[in-house]
Design an enzyme around this catalytic site. Structure first.
Site, PDB file in Angstrom:
ATOM      1  N   LYS A   4       0.820  -1.218   0.000  1.00 54.83           N
ATOM      2  CA  LYS A   4       0.000   0.000   0.000  1.00 54.83           C
ATOM      3  C   LYS A   4       0.855   1.270   0.000  1.00 54.83           C
ATOM      4  O   LYS A   4       0.586   2.189  -0.754  1.00 54.83           O
ATOM      5  CB  LYS A   4      -0.943   0.021   1.222  1.00 54.83           C
ATOM      6  CG  LYS A   4      -1.930  -1.141   1.252  1.00 54.83           C
ATOM      7  CD  LYS A   4      -2.924  -1.023   2.399  1.00 54.83           C
ATOM      8  CE  LYS A   4      -2.307  -1.158   3.775  1.00 54.83           C
ATOM      9  NZ  LYS A   4      -1.846  -2.515   4.141  1.00 54.83           N
TER      10      LYS A   4
ATOM     11  N   ARG B 104      -9.722   0.376   8.577  1.00 57.81           N
ATOM     12  CA  ARG B 104      -9.272  -0.970   8.935  1.00 57.81           C
ATOM     13  C   ARG B 104     -10.327  -1.740   9.707  1.00 57.81           C
ATOM     14  O   ARG B 104     -10.094  -2.893  10.066  1.00 57.81           O
ATOM     15  CB  ARG B 104      -8.025  -0.839   9.811  1.00 57.81           C
ATOM     16  CG  ARG B 104      -6.739  -1.339   9.203  1.00 57.81           C
ATOM     17  CD  ARG B 104      -5.633  -1.116  10.226  1.00 57.81           C
ATOM     18  NE  ARG B 104      -4.429  -1.810   9.922  1.00 57.81           N
ATOM     19  CZ  ARG B 104      -3.403  -1.288   9.247  1.00 57.81           C
ATOM     20  NH1 ARG B 104      -3.473  -0.066   8.755  1.00 57.81           N
ATOM     21  NH2 ARG B 104      -2.319  -2.004   9.063  1.00 57.81           N
TER      22      ARG B 104
ATOM     23  N   ARG C  89      11.570  -6.162   4.905  1.00 58.10           N
ATOM     24  CA  ARG C  89      11.502  -4.758   5.318  1.00 58.10           C
ATOM     25  C   ARG C  89      12.053  -4.582   6.737  1.00 58.10           C
ATOM     26  O   ARG C  89      12.722  -3.596   7.038  1.00 58.10           O
ATOM     27  CB  ARG C  89      10.051  -4.249   5.239  1.00 58.10           C
ATOM     28  CG  ARG C  89       9.951  -2.755   5.517  1.00 58.10           C
ATOM     29  CD  ARG C  89       8.564  -2.212   5.281  1.00 58.10           C
ATOM     30  NE  ARG C  89       7.637  -2.673   6.285  1.00 58.10           N
ATOM     31  CZ  ARG C  89       6.316  -2.422   6.270  1.00 58.10           C
ATOM     32  NH1 ARG C  89       5.794  -1.729   5.277  1.00 58.10           N
ATOM     33  NH2 ARG C  89       5.547  -2.868   7.220  1.00 58.10           N
TER      34      ARG C  89
ATOM     35  N   ARG D 235      11.806  -1.584  10.962  1.00 59.30           N
ATOM     36  CA  ARG D 235      10.526  -1.257  11.603  1.00 59.30           C
ATOM     37  C   ARG D 235      10.241  -2.293  12.672  1.00 59.30           C
ATOM     38  O   ARG D 235      10.242  -3.490  12.408  1.00 59.30           O
ATOM     39  CB  ARG D 235       9.409  -1.221  10.545  1.00 59.30           C
ATOM     40  CG  ARG D 235       8.539   0.014  10.685  1.00 59.30           C
ATOM     41  CD  ARG D 235       7.469   0.062   9.643  1.00 59.30           C
ATOM     42  NE  ARG D 235       6.286  -0.670  10.040  1.00 59.30           N
ATOM     43  CZ  ARG D 235       5.145  -0.615   9.376  1.00 59.30           C
ATOM     44  NH1 ARG D 235       5.057   0.133   8.291  1.00 59.30           N
ATOM     45  NH2 ARG D 235       4.116  -1.300   9.774  1.00 59.30           N
TER      46      ARG D 235
ATOM     47  N   ARG E 229      -0.383  -9.420  12.993  1.00 58.47           N
ATOM     48  CA  ARG E 229      -0.983  -8.384  12.131  1.00 58.47           C
ATOM     49  C   ARG E 229      -1.834  -9.023  11.041  1.00 58.47           C
ATOM     50  O   ARG E 229      -2.909  -8.514  10.703  1.00 58.47           O
ATOM     51  CB  ARG E 229       0.111  -7.498  11.519  1.00 58.47           C
ATOM     52  CG  ARG E 229       0.634  -6.464  12.539  1.00 58.47           C
ATOM     53  CD  ARG E 229       2.032  -5.992  12.207  1.00 58.47           C
ATOM     54  NE  ARG E 229       2.131  -5.309  10.932  1.00 58.47           N
ATOM     55  CZ  ARG E 229       3.278  -5.168  10.269  1.00 58.47           C
ATOM     56  NH1 ARG E 229       4.393  -5.669  10.745  1.00 58.47           N
ATOM     57  NH2 ARG E 229       3.274  -4.514   9.131  1.00 58.47           N
TER      58      ARG E 229
HETATM   59  P1  ADP Z   1       0.885  -2.391   7.720  1.00 60.02           P
HETATM   60  O1  ADP Z   1      -0.159  -2.149   6.672  1.00 60.02           O
HETATM   61  O2  ADP Z   1       2.151  -2.907   7.151  1.00 60.02           O
HETATM   62  O3  ADP Z   1       0.397  -3.204   8.886  1.00 60.02           O
HETATM   63  P2  ADP Z   1       0.657   0.352   8.772  1.00 60.02           P
HETATM   64  O4  ADP Z   1       1.781   1.305   8.779  1.00 60.02           O
HETATM   65  O5  ADP Z   1      -0.531   0.663   7.925  1.00 60.02           O
HETATM   66  O6  ADP Z   1       1.334  -1.020   8.358  1.00 60.02           O
HETATM   67  O7  ADP Z   1       0.118   0.122  10.261  1.00 60.02           O
HETATM   68  C1  ADP Z   1       0.992  -0.171  11.338  1.00 60.02           C
HETATM   69  C2  ADP Z   1       0.193  -0.321  12.635  1.00 60.02           C
HETATM   70  O8  ADP Z   1      -0.456   0.938  12.954  1.00 60.02           O
HETATM   71  C3  ADP Z   1      -0.955  -1.324  12.601  1.00 60.02           C
HETATM   72  O9  ADP Z   1      -0.508  -2.648  12.879  1.00 60.02           O
HETATM   73  C4  ADP Z   1      -1.877  -0.770  13.703  1.00 60.02           C
HETATM   74  O10 ADP Z   1      -1.407  -1.088  14.994  1.00 60.02           O
HETATM   75  C5  ADP Z   1      -1.740   0.734  13.534  1.00 60.02           C
HETATM   76  N1  ADP Z   1      -2.766   1.300  12.617  1.00 60.02           N
HETATM   77  C6  ADP Z   1      -2.544   1.871  11.404  1.00 60.02           C
HETATM   78  N2  ADP Z   1      -3.687   2.257  10.837  1.00 60.02           N
HETATM   79  C7  ADP Z   1      -4.680   1.915  11.687  1.00 60.02           C
HETATM   80  C8  ADP Z   1      -6.100   2.025  11.661  1.00 60.02           C
HETATM   81  N3  ADP Z   1      -6.744   2.572  10.618  1.00 60.02           N
HETATM   82  N4  ADP Z   1      -6.799   1.556  12.721  1.00 60.02           N
HETATM   83  C9  ADP Z   1      -6.183   1.023  13.770  1.00 60.02           C
HETATM   84  N5  ADP Z   1      -4.855   0.873  13.865  1.00 60.02           N
HETATM   85  C10 ADP Z   1      -4.096   1.308  12.838  1.00 60.02           C
END
Ligand code: ADP
Length: 188
Positions: free
Chosen positions: A14, A89, A128, A134, A145
């Site tokens: 994404k 999400r 990554r 990260r 996740r």
């Molecule tokens: P990825 O898609 O690789 O999991 P992100 O950077 O989108 O990585 O998200 C990292 C973390 O941030 C998620 O595992 C969650 O804990 C939190 N997070 C991000 N966006 C949301 C959201 N819309 N709602 C709840 N938690 C979120």
């Protein structure tokens, strides 16, 4: 205005595809993951709350991410459109997004959902973790996740299917191949 939800499991690309879409279509990037990581880096109260949750691969409470998105939308002057990355999400977040856009006379154009097989997700995220360090890119947290995605986030797809806004693309292959599949969806 072109408002796109870019959707897919962790590791589906994404962030990578967002950058290319922004460049090509002049959209404003709203990534809740990036916004949360900035809060953590700035040691804000919100960041402190989010940190432990993210470290376990769980979801930050809906009201926090919805509030962040609303602030960003209102803080953007005269946008061509937004690309929502990592948000919504949960179905609750999707409904809240529709509501807050509607209040401003806006709407989601469509959701682009990227499909990637599970082992490829794990391989990409482990890589990554090695390259960028990260802290949630470790095998244990990655597996959680993906589980959280399957249980809480996957239903968001049905929500957009229900409104006729779902567009699926194959998320396997080279970055450029995937991007050209996405532009095909956008340009149609
Ligand atoms: P990825 O898609 O690789 O999991 P992100 O950077 O989108 O990585 O998200 C990292 C973390 O941030 C998620 O595992 C969650 O804990 C939190 N997070 C991000 N966006 C949301 C959201 N819309 N709602 C709840 N938690 C979120």
């Amino acid at each position: 205005m072109l408002n796109i939800v870019l959707f897919g499991p962790p590791g589906s690309g994404k962030g990578t595809q967002s950058e290319k879409i922004i460049e090509c279509y002049g959209l404003v990037h709203l990534s809740t993951g990036d916004l949360l990581r900035a809060e953590i880096a700035n040691r804000t109260e919100l960041g402190l709350r989010a940190q432990d949750i993210m470290q376990k691969g769980e979801l930050v409470p809906d009201e926090i991410v919805i509030g962040m998105i609303e602030n960003r939308i209102d803080g953007t002057a005269d946008p061509n459109g937004f690309i929502f990355d990592g948000f919504p999400r949960t179905v609750e977040q999707a409904k809240a997004l529709d509501g807050l856009l509607d209040k401003r006379g806006l709407e989601i154009s469509f959701m682009v959902s990227m499909d990637v097989v599970r082992q490829e997700l794990i391989d990409r995220l482990l890589k990554r973790g090695q390259d960028q360090g990260r802290s949630d890119d470790t095998l244990e947290v990655i597996e959680n996740r993906i589980k959280v995605y399957e249980n809480q986030t996957f239903p968001v797809m049905d929500y957009y299917k229900g409104t006729g806004k779902y567009r699926g693309v194959d998320g396997m292959g080279s970055i450029d191949d995937i991007f050209s599949r996405i532009t095909e969806v956008i340009d149609n």
